[in-house]
Enzyme design. Structure first.
Site, PDB file in Angstrom:
ATOM      1  N   GLU A   1       0.794  -1.222   0.000  1.00  0.00           N
ATOM      2  CA  GLU A   1       0.000   0.000   0.000  1.00  0.00           C
ATOM      3  C   GLU A   1       0.828   1.274   0.000  1.00  0.00           C
ATOM      4  O   GLU A   1       0.436   2.272  -0.602  1.00  0.00           O
ATOM      5  CB  GLU A   1      -0.955   0.010   1.215  1.00  0.00           C
ATOM      6  CG  GLU A   1      -2.015  -1.078   1.206  1.00  0.00           C
ATOM      7  CD  GLU A   1      -3.037  -0.902   0.092  1.00  0.00           C
ATOM      8  OE1 GLU A   1      -3.140   0.219  -0.445  1.00  0.00           O
ATOM      9  OE2 GLU A   1      -3.720  -1.891  -0.238  1.00  0.00           O
TER      10      GLU A   1
ATOM     11  N   SER B   1     -46.237 -16.825  49.568  1.00  0.00           N
ATOM     12  CA  SER B   1     -45.562 -17.040  50.852  1.00  0.00           C
ATOM     13  C   SER B   1     -44.066 -16.824  50.815  1.00  0.00           C
ATOM     14  O   SER B   1     -43.414 -16.882  51.857  1.00  0.00           O
ATOM     15  CB  SER B   1     -45.862 -18.459  51.359  1.00  0.00           C
ATOM     16  OG  SER B   1     -47.237 -18.583  51.694  1.00  0.00           O
TER      17      SER B   1
END
Length: 690
Positions: A94, A365
């Site tokens: 690149e 409960s």
């Protein structure tokens, strides 16, 4: 030979002077222009190096449970965590002069221009890595002059404000490698199933060729073109001195094993838990939704994948797949508040509604342990007796009546102890206690334990008639189980941004909200639901699962016509489950009524595999004595049943049970004999010994 006249010489000098002045002026303007650009670029400051990144969510074991990427996988890794081969390959193909230019490679630009003129077409690019990175950051690829000028300014700003290392790191983390993979880490995972620091030279040279044209050079799209591009890159690495020609030839012949991760179709892990995590990110950390989705965050959660799997397996094993019943399950560490497993419903795809964190249901409960802890604070003990019989209570200044009923309308029609009342889940005893200690006591206690729902202060609150969330109930049990230290549910341990900085870390307060001694007494009473010694007019509520349990647990069941609960804990883990129908349908099938208890018992046993078997450790302020469970008095050898029961020191019973002896003398004979050496001096004791 032509003779230059003085006039012509003067004119020539005049023109040269003019050209020099014009050139000088142009040079000055050019320099001023460059300085102006540099000044502008500097004044604009450093552009952000990051583009949207994939946020990763980790379980407590370090495994990834979620990737938030909206179809674009992006990860950020430092240059030091990339294979040197991918760095060399990328620079070689690149921008071979990357470390020598200031953002623009003028020689390359000139060469590209000449090549384009000769071909009368755009045949060669001249963009440097910095320019390409600027283009990626700008995120627009239209070919307008405006975009090109902005890109150039970005390039200058990058070179002025960042080092080459930082620019290269940003470039490799943002460049597109095809198939939704942005950055080398995402590409490495997508193509080869590994991290970027594990890439070989062969893999790196293949990946480095893709960005030029992902649709053309992806090995998944066209392997032949990808190999051709790889060869070009290897040759460029030879030319640039990174590898030898022999190495290039060997690498080119290497057969690569590709790994297309999406094809695995990984099932989403704990989706209800993940939703809870994202909600906590929004509410607890002030991180906005966009950042959560695409901010490159690393979110370290509390999820234990093993426990999550155990929970899901137990649900699948115990619940009829044809049933439409729903459930909410959560397991936590009661000392840290960390949520280890969570199931918010039977099927996330059909219903993402989280029944652990969003739904509010009557707890039945399971609310009673809060009541009985408050009762202990108000002078009750496990031996406190009240009558269990049909009773009508007046409230609202005598304008309203309430008559609670026990399950199946069974009553002792006599006295039972508080320890029995909890184990048998006697409703009359609970309401009597609630009224006796003052109805505000239960509301205040529930709030202290972390229940966030609105509670209606009526006699029936003792039986859990106000709706609550599963997460709050399990958390409250955890507070009792850890000895009374306040905790809140924790889903996230810490959050790290894309730079590696910790931006959030969970902290728990160390506030002691309960008396440790009373918390332990409550815990020990809650072990009674699994102990048949407390059976009386009916069986203890946990007896159907007692044979499945191999260690000590404290817990409580709860049920209404439309809800079934089981919450409990060991010394190491607390878990709770609610089962029922979303539309408040009655639970009529006997098997469905048992789902909660069975899932809880099977989960707890499996979750503790490999853990030490430990009992609840008494605090220093309590004392354990053996009592007759039927009356709470000290047991004698004549009592057919005795049970070890704990009391806060000074509140333990002092009266012996007389129900099974003929006369008092027999009780005295069973007491420990007085030590005959108690009052002897040390000399006398030694003498007697000889």
């Amino acid at each position: 030979m032509e003779i230059i006249t003085s006039g012509r010489l003067k004119n020539t000098i005049k023109y040269l002077r003019a050209l020099f002045i014009i050139g000088l002026i142009l040079s000055i303007f050019f320099m001023l222009g460059i300085l102006g650009v540099l000044a502008y670029a500097k004044s604009q400051g450093a552009p952000p190096l990051a583009v949207p990144q994939t946020s990763l969510f980790y379980a407590s074991d370090g495994s990834i449970i979620e990737e938030s990427h909206r179809g674009q996988k992006r990860y950020w890794v430092p240059l030091s965590e990339m294979s040197p081969t991918i760095i060399d390959a990328t620079i070689s193909i690149e921008d071979r002069n990357f470390y020598r230019h200031n953002g623009f490679d003028y020689k390359r630009i000139a060469g590209a221009a000449i090549a384009d003129i000769k071909a009368m077409a755009k045949v060669q690019g001249a963009s440097t890595i910095t320019q390409q990175y600027a283009r990626n950051l700008f995120l627009e690829h239209d070919k307008t002059w405006s975009r090109k000028i902005t890109e150039a300014l970005y390039t200058v700003r990058l070179e002025i404000n960042y080092s080459k290392k930082e620019i290269l790191e940003g470039y490799l983390n943002t460049i597109y490698y095809g198939h939704g993979a942005y950055g080398i880490e995402a590409a490495s995972k997508y193509y080869f199933g590994k991290s970027a620091n594990e890439l070989s030279l062969a893999e790196s040279s293949m990946l480095a060729g893709i960005p030029k044209g992902p649709s053309r050079y992806s090995p998944y799209e066209n392997l032949e073109k990808a190999k051709s591009r790889q060869k070009i890159i290897l040759n460029s690495m030879v030319s640039n001195g990174y590898i030898t020609k022999k190495e290039a030839e060997e690498v080119y012949q290497t057969n690569l094993a590709f790994f297309k991760s999406e094809d695995l179709g990984r099932e989403r892990i704990a989706p209800y838990f993940q939703d809870a995590v994202k909600k906590e990110l929004l509410t607890q950390t002030n991180i906005d939704e966009k950042t959560i989705e695409m901010g490159g965050l690393r979110v370290y959660t509390t999820l234990d994948p093993k426990l999550q799997k155990v929970a899901e397996e137990q649900v699948a094993k115990n619940v009829n797949p044809d049933s439409e019943i729903q459930l909410g399950f959560v397991a936590m560490d009661q000392y840290t508040g960390e949520v280890k497993a969570l199931i918010g419903g039977r099927n996330y795809e059909e219903s993402p509604f989280n029944r652990v964190t969003q739904a509010e249901r009557q707890p039945g409960s399971t609310f009673k342990p809060f009541l009985y802890y408050a009762a202990l604070e108000n002078g009750f003990t496990p031996s406190t007796e009240l009558r269990s019989e049909v009773t009508t209570f007046l409230y609202d200044d005598g304008n309203s009546k309430y008559t609670p009923h026990n399950f199946n309308n069974y009553y002792a029609n006599g006295t039972i102890t508080l320890a029995q009342a909890l184990a048998l889940s006697d409703n009359v005893f609970a309401v009597k206690t609630h009224v006796f200690i003052g109805e505000n006591s239960l509301v205040n206690m529930a709030k202290k334990l972390g229940v966030t729902s609105d509670l209606v202060n009526v006699p029936s609150l003792a039986l859990g008639t106000s709706t609550v969330r599963v997460i709050d109930m399990v958390n409250a049990y955890g507070v009792i189980g850890n000895g009374g230290q306040k905790i809140t549910p924790v889903f996230i341990k810490k959050v790290v941004d894309h730079k590696g900085d910790v931006i959030y870390e969970a902290e728990q307060s160390k506030e002691q909200v309960l008396d440790p001694n009373l918390a332990f007494v409550t815990t020990h009473m809650m072990t009674g639901i699994f102990d048949a010694k407390l059976n009386d007019y009916t069986r203890v509520t946990g007896q159907t699962i007692t044979n499945s349990l191999t260690r000590q647990y404290a817990g409580k069941t709860g049920s209404t016509k439309t809800d079934s609960w089981m919450i409990g804990y060991s010394p190491q883990l607390v878990a709770g489950i609610w089962t029922g129908y979303d539309r408040d349908e009655r639970i009529t099938l006997t098997a469905e009524k048992q789902y909660a208890k069975k899932i809880w018992a099977d989960f707890m046993e499996e979750a503790h595999t490999g853990r030490n078997v430990t009992a609840f450790k008494p605090t220093e302020g309590v004392i354990g004595v053996y009592v007759n469970p039927d009356n709470g008095k000290l047991a004698t050898n004549a009592c057919p049943i005795s049970r070890l029961t704990y009391y806060v020191k000074g509140t333990e019973p002092t009266e012996y049970c007389m129900d099974h002896v003929d006369h008092y003398e027999e009780v005295e004979e069973k007491q420990p004999e007085e030590d005959p050496d108690k009052d002897k001096g040390w000399f006398k004791k030694i003498f007697d010994w000889f």
